[in-house]
Motif scaffolding. Structure first.
Motif, PDB file in Angstrom:
ATOM      1  N   LYS A   1       0.543  -1.216   0.072  1.00 15.39           N
ATOM      2  CA  LYS A   1      -0.067  -0.215  -0.186  1.00 15.39           C
ATOM      3  C   LYS A   1       0.680   1.300  -0.070  1.00 15.39           C
ATOM      4  O   LYS A   1       0.528   2.066  -0.136  1.00 15.39           O
ATOM      5  N   LEU A   2       2.199   1.047   0.405  1.00 15.69           N
ATOM      6  CA  LEU A   2       2.642   1.955   0.749  1.00 15.69           C
ATOM      7  C   LEU A   2       3.470   2.387  -0.458  1.00 15.69           C
ATOM      8  O   LEU A   2       4.717   3.533  -0.301  1.00 15.69           O
ATOM      9  N   ARG A   3       4.924   1.222  -1.968  1.00 14.46           N
ATOM     10  CA  ARG A   3       4.980   1.529  -2.486  1.00 14.46           C
ATOM     11  C   ARG A   3       5.133   3.137  -3.553  1.00 14.46           C
ATOM     12  O   ARG A   3       3.329   3.266  -4.115  1.00 14.46           O
TER      13      ARG A   3
ATOM     14  N   THR B   1       4.580   5.989  -2.366  1.00 10.19           N
ATOM     15  CA  THR B   1       3.985   6.917  -1.659  1.00 10.19           C
ATOM     16  C   THR B   1       5.261   7.943  -0.887  1.00 10.19           C
ATOM     17  O   THR B   1       6.280   7.788  -0.673  1.00 10.19           O
TER      18      THR B   1
ATOM     19  N   GLY C   1       6.321   5.506   1.782  1.00  9.67           N
ATOM     20  CA  GLY C   1       7.308   5.032   1.294  1.00  9.67           C
ATOM     21  C   GLY C   1       8.088   4.696   1.488  1.00  9.67           C
ATOM     22  O   GLY C   1       9.395   4.464   1.779  1.00  9.67           O
TER      23      GLY C   1
ATOM     24  N   SER D   1      -0.016  10.067  -2.605  1.00  7.78           N
ATOM     25  CA  SER D   1       0.000   9.621  -1.150  1.00  7.78           C
ATOM     26  C   SER D   1      -0.808   8.355  -1.040  1.00  7.78           C
ATOM     27  O   SER D   1      -1.315   8.308  -2.360  1.00  7.78           O
ATOM     28  N   SER D   2      -0.421   7.798   0.328  1.00  7.70           N
ATOM     29  CA  SER D   2      -0.780   6.885   0.426  1.00  7.70           C
ATOM     30  C   SER D   2      -2.747   6.484   1.353  1.00  7.70           C
ATOM     31  O   SER D   2      -3.383   5.954   1.042  1.00  7.70           O
ATOM     32  N   CYS D   3      -2.928   7.462   1.357  1.00  8.66           N
ATOM     33  CA  CYS D   3      -4.517   7.797   2.300  1.00  8.66           C
ATOM     34  C   CYS D   3      -5.609   8.272   1.368  1.00  8.66           C
ATOM     35  O   CYS D   3      -6.349   8.718   1.605  1.00  8.66           O
TER      36      CYS D   3
ATOM     37  N   GLN E   1      -2.969  13.690   2.043  1.00  8.76           N
ATOM     38  CA  GLN E   1      -1.324  14.041   1.851  1.00  8.76           C
ATOM     39  C   GLN E   1      -0.684  15.397   2.001  1.00  8.76           C
ATOM     40  O   GLN E   1       0.630  14.995   2.473  1.00  8.76           O
TER      41      GLN E   1
ATOM     42  N   GLU F   1       1.337  13.364   5.269  1.00  9.68           N
ATOM     43  CA  GLU F   1       1.661  12.121   5.286  1.00  9.68           C
ATOM     44  C   GLU F   1       3.146  11.968   4.551  1.00  9.68           C
ATOM     45  O   GLU F   1       3.956  11.984   4.704  1.00  9.68           O
TER      46      GLU F   1
END
Length: 706
Positions: A179-181, A183, A186, A242-244, A250, A253
């Motif tokens: 999920k974090l790749r 970002t 990440g 952004s992962s969210c 963002q 983050e």
């Protein structure tokens, strides 16, 4: 819905949440009316409220009950007179230039142009509503817990900069949670931090993260903007990373990423694009400033206000001669330092920012304002010292406080290791900090940001693997990108099974990295070069947001070996102040005698003479750096001393026998690096009088080494 408004305040500009609602403030000197319009989470326009107050050309009002997370945009009224630079069209929704977050991308199939596109006549007004095709500004809650944040504050002279793409860095790293790749989270993940620390870099320089859009011509080809030099908002972090989501989260983050990097001793430098925006010329879309106050925000051709001055090759140039536009840039810079805690900036096409009427000026308002600013004068300021206009190449000409991407360093080092003749003297200048460019105006070696490759151009692996660019994937018939790359494929275009060619390529990559990391000045490594990253000969990957540009973390033996080599090389630099001097070389008197801080030798062991420097065919040299003459003191006032180093450098294809000069400490020279030794380049061994230096290789020696 009829919302209640109060007069509000003209400052700060943008959307500012308050107890009763949100204050909105927008500068426009030439508008006749301004409305702020609100949208729900589905993009449906729910209300439009006029901002009736106007103070010093700022339209403002406090709209009750508007809270963080609210989507909004502006509709601005004024004359439709393109021939005189007026392009107002209140049917077009406009992004707030001060928006702290932006949601969504441009839909090029929607009527986002102020003029009638179907007719092709930019003078013909288009009455269609553009709201469905335009990103929305988002009201942001500025609260964030910065407690415990301790920026490393690494001196520029001690910095090792890693130019990196937020998305591409982790997109294929399986050690990063899926999920974090790609970002911000990440980049700040445990796996990413561990890698950056092992490599040894002190700062990441992020390719543009100001919110940008994908160009229409790229979307038509099924491509999208990867680099990010197509800015829409100067305060909003790019929502794509952004992962969210993109409803404002963002912002936090990004802040979490900075805080985590700081906690691990890594600074954050932003690549910023204040020279132009994504709105293009008169045929470009109406998305923000063009529809708010076109005649003031953009530079136009004198006597022909319909047309834009273009020093950037993108269609427009931001008008930093205007005080309010200069204020926009300064407010943005201060925001990223004070609210987002970044540590510095690299300014894209910085010569454009220094132009007054047309020429580049050291006395421009841009420099004056930055130099007196108590916040910005203390962060790292790095210029890309050129643009595409006349007189735009300004390497060596920026004022004090500024460092520069040293394009002359890049060109000289590439040509030297390619084997071009007549470069030894210029190579010596570049290797020792480019004193010919920076010493005369009060700057130090750290003013030179040394680089051999960057995002724009070949990767280091491709530099030694291709003679020609291969940009067919960009869809422009291979016509885009630079034609002159000073590259050399060693005898085969692209990948090959020829072991001799592959070994030579690996050695050349090591020569480049050794030169870069151990030169005086500040090294900037193009992210992935230390991993053998290739773009298969594409030297203009601006539109390749895919495996071609993403970092490949599945390392074979040669690439793993290269990464280990780069890490040890970087730590060698970090361990020795003699390799990152604060001052330019100059002989000093100690107790009545002159002590040499640098010396140059030929293969015969004799110091170089003027005749040696004038030998255009010469491609080898020995350089001695005396570690006893750094000329600086530590915090306790004690003079800093270090080991001395001897570099044997040979760009010729054949080997050379060198007679070693005596070390300053009279001790034995001990080899600490040999780029020709692919298996164990850092093998330590002593030498007495003579050394055979292989063709196209570097050996580094240290006196007193254990």
């Amino acid at each position: 819905m009829n919302r209640t408004t109060l007069p509000g305040r003209p400052y700060p500009l943008g959307a500012t949440p308050q107890r009763l609602g949100t204050n909105f403030a927008l500068f426009s000197e030439t508008a006749t009316a301004v409305r702020v319009c609100f949208f729900d989470e589905n993009g449906v326009e729910t209300d439009c409220v006029p901002l009736k107050e106007r103070t010093a050309f700022v339209w403002h009002g406090l709209v009750r009950d508007i809270k963080p997370g609210q989507r909004y945009g502006y509709r601005v009224e004024g004359p439709w007179d393109p021939a005189n630079g007026m392009r107002f069209n209140s049917n077009k929704l406009l992004v707030d230039p001060y928006a702290k977050a932006i949601e969504g991308q441009v839909d090029w199939k929607k009527p986002i142009f102020a003029y009638d596109v179907a007719s092709g006549d930019e003078m013909k007004f288009d009455p269609q509503n553009s709201a469905d095709g335009v990103p929305k500004s988002v009201v942001v809650d500025p609260k964030f817990d910065w407690s415990g944040d301790c920026p490393p504050d690494t001196p520029l002279a001690d910095s090792i900069i890693y130019e990196v793409h937020v998305g591409g860095f982790t997109k294929q790293n399986e050690l990063v949670p899926e999920k974090l790749r790609g970002t911000y989270a990440g980049l700040a993940s445990d796996a990413s931090i561990a890698y950056l620390k092992k490599l040894g870099v002190t700062a990441v320089e992020l390719l543009p993260v100001h919110h940008f859009i994908d160009e229409g011509q790229l979307v038509d080809k099924g491509l999208r903007d990867y680099w990010g030099y197509n800015t829409l908002g100067y305060f909003a972090p790019m929502s794509r990373y952004s992962s969210c989501g993109d409803d404002g989260c963002q912002v936090n983050e990004f802040k979490q990423m900075v805080k985590k990097l700081h906690s691990e001793g890594i600074e954050v430098i932003l690549d910023v694009v204040y020279n132009h925006t994504c709105e293009g010329n008169g045929l470009g879309p109406l998305l923000s400033m063009k529809g708010i106050d076109n005649v003031n925000y953009y530079r136009r051709v004198p006597g022909k206000p319909q047309y834009y001055m273009d020093f950037t090759g993108t269609g427009n140039t931001l008008n930093l001669v205007h005080p309010q536009v200069l204020k926009l840039v300064m407010d943005s810079l201060r925001y990223w330092v004070t609210e987002m805690h970044v540590d510095g900036f690299r300014f894209d096409l910085a010569s454009t920012l220094a132009r007054e009427e047309s020429a580049v000026s050291k006395l421009s308002g841009f420099f004056d304002v930055i130099h007196q600013d108590p916040i910005l004068q203390n962060v790292k300021l790095i210029a890309e010292p050129w643009d595409v206009g006349d007189g735009g190449y300004q390497v060596g000409n920026f004022p004090v406080l500024w460092a520069e991407w040293n394009g002359k360093y890049r060109d000289t080092v590439r040509r030297f290791w390619k084997g071009d003749e007549g470069l030894l003297s210029d190579f010596a200048y570049r290797f020792t900090g480019s004193s010919d460019l920076y010493q005369g105006d009060g700057r130090k070696p750290s003013a030179s940001i040394n680089f051999i490759t960057a995002h724009d151009g070949f990767t280091l692996t491709d530099l030694v693997s291709y003679n020609e660019k291969h940009n067919e994937a960009n869809g422009d018939d291979n016509k885009d990108g630079a034609d002159n790359n000073d590259s050399w494929n060693m005898g085969a275009e692209g990948p090959t099974d020829d072991q001799a060619i592959n070994e030579l390529r690996e050695r050349q990559v090591r020569n480049f990295l050794t030169t870069l990391v151990l030169s005086q000045g500040v090294p900037m490594i193009c992210g992935g070069d230390e991993l053998g990253r290739s773009q298969r000969g594409n030297n203009n990957g601006y539109c390749q947001d895919n495996e071609l540009t993403w970092y490949d973390w599945k390392l074979d033996v040669p690439r793993q070996r290269l990464m280990e080599f780069a890490s040890k090389l970087i730590h060698l630099r970090r361990d020795h102040p003699n390799l990152r001097r604060r001052k330019f070389f100059q002989d000093r008197k100690i107790r009545g005698s002159v002590v040499r801080d640098i010396a140059w030798y030929g293969a015969d062991g004799n110091e170089f003479s003027d005749a040696n420097w004038n030998e255009t065919w010469a491609k080898s040299i020995a350089i001695l750096l005396n570690g006893q003459t750094l000329g600086v003191t530590d915090e306790d006032g004690k003079e800093v001393k270090d080991d001395s180093f001897l570099f044997l450098i040979n760009a010729a294809p054949e080997g050379v026998e060198f007679k070693l000069p005596e070390s300053p400490s009279k001790s034995q020279w001990r080899q600490v690096l040999d780029t020709q030794n692919l298996d164990d380049p850092f093998e330590s061994c002593e030498f007495t009088e003579k050394v055979i230096l292989g063709g196209r290789s570097i050996r580094v020696f240290r006196d007193g080494a254990k």
